[in-house]
Enzyme design. Structure first.
Site, PDB file in Angstrom:
ATOM      1  N   ASP A 195      34.328   5.397 -37.286  1.00 19.67           N
ATOM      2  CA  ASP A 195      35.595   4.673 -37.278  1.00 19.67           C
ATOM      3  C   ASP A 195      36.286   4.840 -35.927  1.00 19.67           C
ATOM      4  O   ASP A 195      35.993   5.740 -35.166  1.00 19.67           O
ATOM      5  CB  ASP A 195      36.507   5.192 -38.402  1.00 19.67           C
ATOM      6  CG  ASP A 195      36.638   6.693 -38.364  1.00 19.67           C
ATOM      7  OD1 ASP A 195      37.184   7.204 -37.387  1.00 19.67           O
ATOM      8  OD2 ASP A 195      36.181   7.355 -39.314  1.00 19.67           O
ATOM      9  N   GLU A 218      26.602  26.943  -4.540  1.00 17.84           N
ATOM     10  CA  GLU A 218      27.881  26.281  -4.236  1.00 17.84           C
ATOM     11  C   GLU A 218      27.801  24.776  -4.447  1.00 17.84           C
ATOM     12  O   GLU A 218      28.761  24.055  -4.207  1.00 17.84           O
ATOM     13  CB  GLU A 218      28.303  26.579  -2.790  1.00 17.84           C
ATOM     14  CG  GLU A 218      28.484  28.053  -2.482  1.00 17.84           C
ATOM     15  CD  GLU A 218      29.411  28.753  -3.463  1.00 17.84           C
ATOM     16  OE1 GLU A 218      30.584  28.371  -3.545  1.00 17.84           O
ATOM     17  OE2 GLU A 218      28.949  29.679  -4.156  1.00 17.84           O
ATOM     18  N   PRO A 255      32.354  19.527 -11.502  1.00 20.87           N
ATOM     19  CA  PRO A 255      33.800  19.525 -11.768  1.00 20.87           C
ATOM     20  C   PRO A 255      34.530  18.448 -10.967  1.00 20.87           C
ATOM     21  O   PRO A 255      35.681  18.140 -11.254  1.00 20.87           O
ATOM     22  CB  PRO A 255      34.255  20.930 -11.338  1.00 20.87           C
ATOM     23  CG  PRO A 255      33.019  21.718 -11.090  1.00 20.87           C
ATOM     24  CD  PRO A 255      31.908  20.757 -10.850  1.00 20.87           C
ATOM     25  N   ARG A 293      24.312  12.867 -31.071  1.00 19.59           N
ATOM     26  CA  ARG A 293      24.996  12.609 -32.345  1.00 19.59           C
ATOM     27  C   ARG A 293      25.153  11.127 -32.633  1.00 19.59           C
ATOM     28  O   ARG A 293      25.307  10.729 -33.776  1.00 19.59           O
ATOM     29  CB  ARG A 293      26.375  13.262 -32.327  1.00 19.59           C
ATOM     30  CG  ARG A 293      26.342  14.774 -32.255  1.00 19.59           C
ATOM     31  CD  ARG A 293      27.734  15.341 -32.073  1.00 19.59           C
ATOM     32  NE  ARG A 293      28.657  14.799 -33.059  1.00 19.59           N
ATOM     33  CZ  ARG A 293      28.697  15.168 -34.332  1.00 19.59           C
ATOM     34  NH1 ARG A 293      27.890  16.098 -34.759  1.00 19.59           N
ATOM     35  NH2 ARG A 293      29.543  14.613 -35.169  1.00 19.59           N
TER      36      ARG A 293
END
Ligand code: 9WO
Length: 254
Positions: A175, A122, A92, A160
């Site tokens: 695009d 942690e 994070p 992908r």
């Protein structure tokens, strides 16, 4: 594309490789996912990989040595394939992942390979980040119980873009739209459902009008739901006009 994953929970990745687009990419040899478990390099009879934090406090911290040995194992596998992978720590505290970066990385790391480091507890000893991590990657501003799900999100997003990974019917939206605008609404049969109608233009057969309608929907949805994304684009006069008319029209498509 070769991706090495350093994780205490390699079994979790079966959820990714067993189904759909990613499963097919693995079977076709477009994607090679290799797992490296620091538990195998854990200390003592209990294969210990975590220890108490210096300075005190709750929880445990992942030790440097088992992780470093897994990273070396992964690097050796990359080297056998003539790759020079980045090490990316899923955290994070990292830079927020965006589609433009996914696209760039999918090209870059097809040549280089990628090693994804998944933390637990942690987190990992900060010195390992200094010594062995090239980039920290966050998929969003929330805390999970480990980096595995974010790593799977990144693998999915990257796969992908691999040439041949998507079938004929599917598109990676090559695009320039997909990096800038939110998607337009989609509809399928029936044309009328419990009084909710498909917009008439989509049934008209006018391809140019359909394209224009979809573009306007993308612009209006982006302006109403994610105005923060607009700072990255140079709006055309027409697009500015659509957005200016949004409040009066109440047609933001949202
Ligand atoms: C715990 C925590 C508690 C209070 C304030 C900040 C905090 N950060 C963390 C934390 O980073 N815990 C991690 C759990 C340790 C490493 C793996 N974990 C993790 C990775 N949780 N969430 C992610 C993650 C990774 C990428 N994108 C989003 C979330």
């Amino acid at each position: 594309m070769w991706i090495g994953v350093v994780t205490l929970f390699p079994e979790m990745f079966a959820a990714l490789t067993g189904h759909g687009v990613i499963g097919r990419a693995v079977q076709q040899g477009l994607l090679e996912l290799q797992m490296f478990n620091p538990r195998e390099h854990g200390q003592g009879a209990y294969r210990r990989v975590d220890d108490r934090p210096y300075g005190g406090g709750p929880g445990m911290v992942m030790m440097i040595e088992p992780l470093l040995q897994s990273l070396q194992e992964a690097r050796a596998q990359a080297q056998e394939r003539s790759l020079r992978p980045w090490v990316v720590y899923m955290s994070p505290q990292g830079r927020l992942l965006r589609q433009a970066q996914v696209k760039a990385w999918s090209q870059e790391h097809q040549r280089l390979g990628l090693i994804l480091l998944c933390g637990r507890y942690e987190g990992i000893d900060e010195r390992l980040i200094e010594m062995a991590v090239d980039a920290e990657c966050s998929i969003g501003d929330y805390v999970l119980s480990g980096g595995e799900l974010p790593a799977m999100v990144l693998v999915d997003a990257l796969t992908r873009w691999l040439p041949g990974a998507l079938g004929h019917g599917e598109s990676a939206q090559e695009d320039s739209f997909s990096e800038v605008w939110l998607d337009c609404p989609h509809y399928t049969r029936p044309p009328s459902f419990q009084g909710h109608e498909v917009p008439a233009v989509l049934l008209s057969g006018h391809h140019a009008e359909v394209a224009a309608w979809r573009h306007r929907q993308r612009v209006l949805r982006t302006a109403s739901r994610r105005p923060d994304l607009l700072s990255a684009v140079e709006l055309s006069a027409q697009e500015r006009g659509w957005i200016a008319g949004m409040v009066e029209d109440h047609t933001d498509g949202a």
